[in-house]
Design an enzyme around this catalytic site. Structure first.
Site, PDB file in Angstrom:
ATOM      1  N   ASP A 146       1.011  -1.152   0.030  1.00  0.00           N
ATOM      2  CA  ASP A 146      -0.117  -0.004  -0.190  1.00  0.00           C
ATOM      3  C   ASP A 146       0.941   1.293   0.152  1.00  0.00           C
ATOM      4  OD1 ASP A 146      -1.743  -2.159   0.679  1.00  0.00           O
ATOM      5  OD2 ASP A 146      -3.059  -0.649   1.657  1.00  0.00           O
ATOM      6  N   LYS A 209      -7.409   3.206  -3.067  1.00  0.00           N
ATOM      7  CA  LYS A 209      -7.715   3.440  -1.543  1.00  0.00           C
ATOM      8  C   LYS A 209      -7.759   4.713  -1.157  1.00  0.00           C
ATOM      9  CE  LYS A 209      -5.269   2.029   2.800  1.00  0.00           C
ATOM     10  NZ  LYS A 209      -4.040   1.389   3.391  1.00  0.00           N
ATOM     11  N   LYS A 245     -10.608   0.166  -2.066  1.00  0.00           N
ATOM     12  CA  LYS A 245     -10.334  -0.107  -0.757  1.00  0.00           C
ATOM     13  C   LYS A 245     -10.601   1.427   0.086  1.00  0.00           C
ATOM     14  CE  LYS A 245      -6.861  -1.319   2.900  1.00  0.00           C
ATOM     15  NZ  LYS A 245      -5.445  -1.840   3.261  1.00  0.00           N
TER      16      LYS A 245
END
Length: 300
Positions: A146, A209, A245
């Site tokens: 990430d 995300k 996400k």
């Protein structure tokens, strides 16, 4: 200069294929309508079990230690024994220096090891450092990464640097999934969130995300709506399915149901699996378990 202009035009040309001129009030109204009309029908045990299986169980504290991360991972190991009828979480998410601890402790199958990387949470460091940190996280056992976009570069219109970094980091990740955090709270407007979503996907994101959880506001339904709209349009134009996400500030089961509903309404059933939908949270795990079981559970 000429070469630089042509590079910039590549990104502007990509953005020009999409509607990025969004009205925040209109987005708000659409989100309110979805929440009012659709969330209640998804408030079922089956959906809650599914949401649990989409969790990236996360610990990102300055107090994390080898011992605390080991205990955190042990809980995931024990889950299969204590709740044999439920599917486990999707991944454990930690800082890169704990990837090896998770790898050595985790003994249940099918759970990924995710690491935040590349100067998380601010993304303010040299690209060489971002690449090295990412490569080391992967070497130590991470199979998902990430990262955060260079928000300052994006906001100052330097799309080239922002996208080049994402591309270089994706090259480092190879087949491992790379989730790109937009830090939507810092982007402020729906138009900025849409542009950052498109550019991140164009540059190689496997997932987009919302947030690091370190800046407020973190995830919001409005940001989720815009990002899912971008994913849908990107899929229609390219055939590529990019995951979504929400993370940061997902404090209640209702919050999770709202994100589930937005994904379902905008992207459809095809996105309702943990290959394309994740929730970044730690506190939600116990709350979902409690609702599924009908009693307060403090397992994690």
């Amino acid at each position: 200069m000429e070469q630089n202009d042509s590079h910039l035009n590549k990104y502007d040309a990509t953005l020009a294929k999409y509607n990025t001129n969004l009205n925040d009030a209109e987005i708000q109204a659409k989100v309110d309508k979805i929440i009012e009309e659709k969330v209640a029908e998804n408030n079922t045990e089956e959906v809650k079990k599914f949401l649990f299986n989409c969790i990236d169980l996360t610990t990102l504290n300055c107090t994390d230690s080898d011992e605390s991360v080991m205990k955190f991972t042990e809980k995931v190991n024990q889950f299969d024994d204590e709740f044999p009828d439920l599917k486990n979480v999707a991944a454990i998410c930690v800082y890169p220096n704990f990837a090896e601890v998770v790898k050595n402790t985790l003994d249940v199958d099918g759970i990924n090891i995710a690491c935040v990387s590349a100067g998380f949470p601010s993304s303010q460091t040299f690209i060489e450092v971002k690449i090295a940190e990412t490569a080391m996280a992967l070497m130590e056992g991470a199979n998902e990464i990430d990262i955060v976009i260079s928000v300052g570069k994006f906001l100052s219109g330097d799309y080239e640097t922002m996208c080049d970094e994402i591309q270089e980091l994706k090259d480092t990740c190879k087949e491992c999934h790379m989730k790109v955090i937009l830090e939507t709270g810092a982007l402020k407007t729906a138009s900025n969130i849409k542009k950052a979503s498109i550019l991140s996907m164009y540059a190689g994101a496997d997932f987009i995300k919302t947030s690091t959880g370190k800046i407020q506001p973190a995830a919001t339904p409005e940001a989720a709506y815009v990002m899912c709209e971008a994913i849908k349009e990107y899929h229609e134009k390219t055939g590529n399915k990019i995951g979504f996400k929400p993370a940061g500030g997902i404090n209640t089961v209702h919050d999770a149901l709202v994100y589930y509903t937005i994904v379902k309404e905008l992207l459809g059933e095809e996105w309702l699996n943990n290959k394309l939908f994740r929730l970044g949270t730690s506190r939600l795990a116990n709350l979902l378990l409690s609702e599924i079981r009908g009693e307060e559970i403090k397992f994690f």
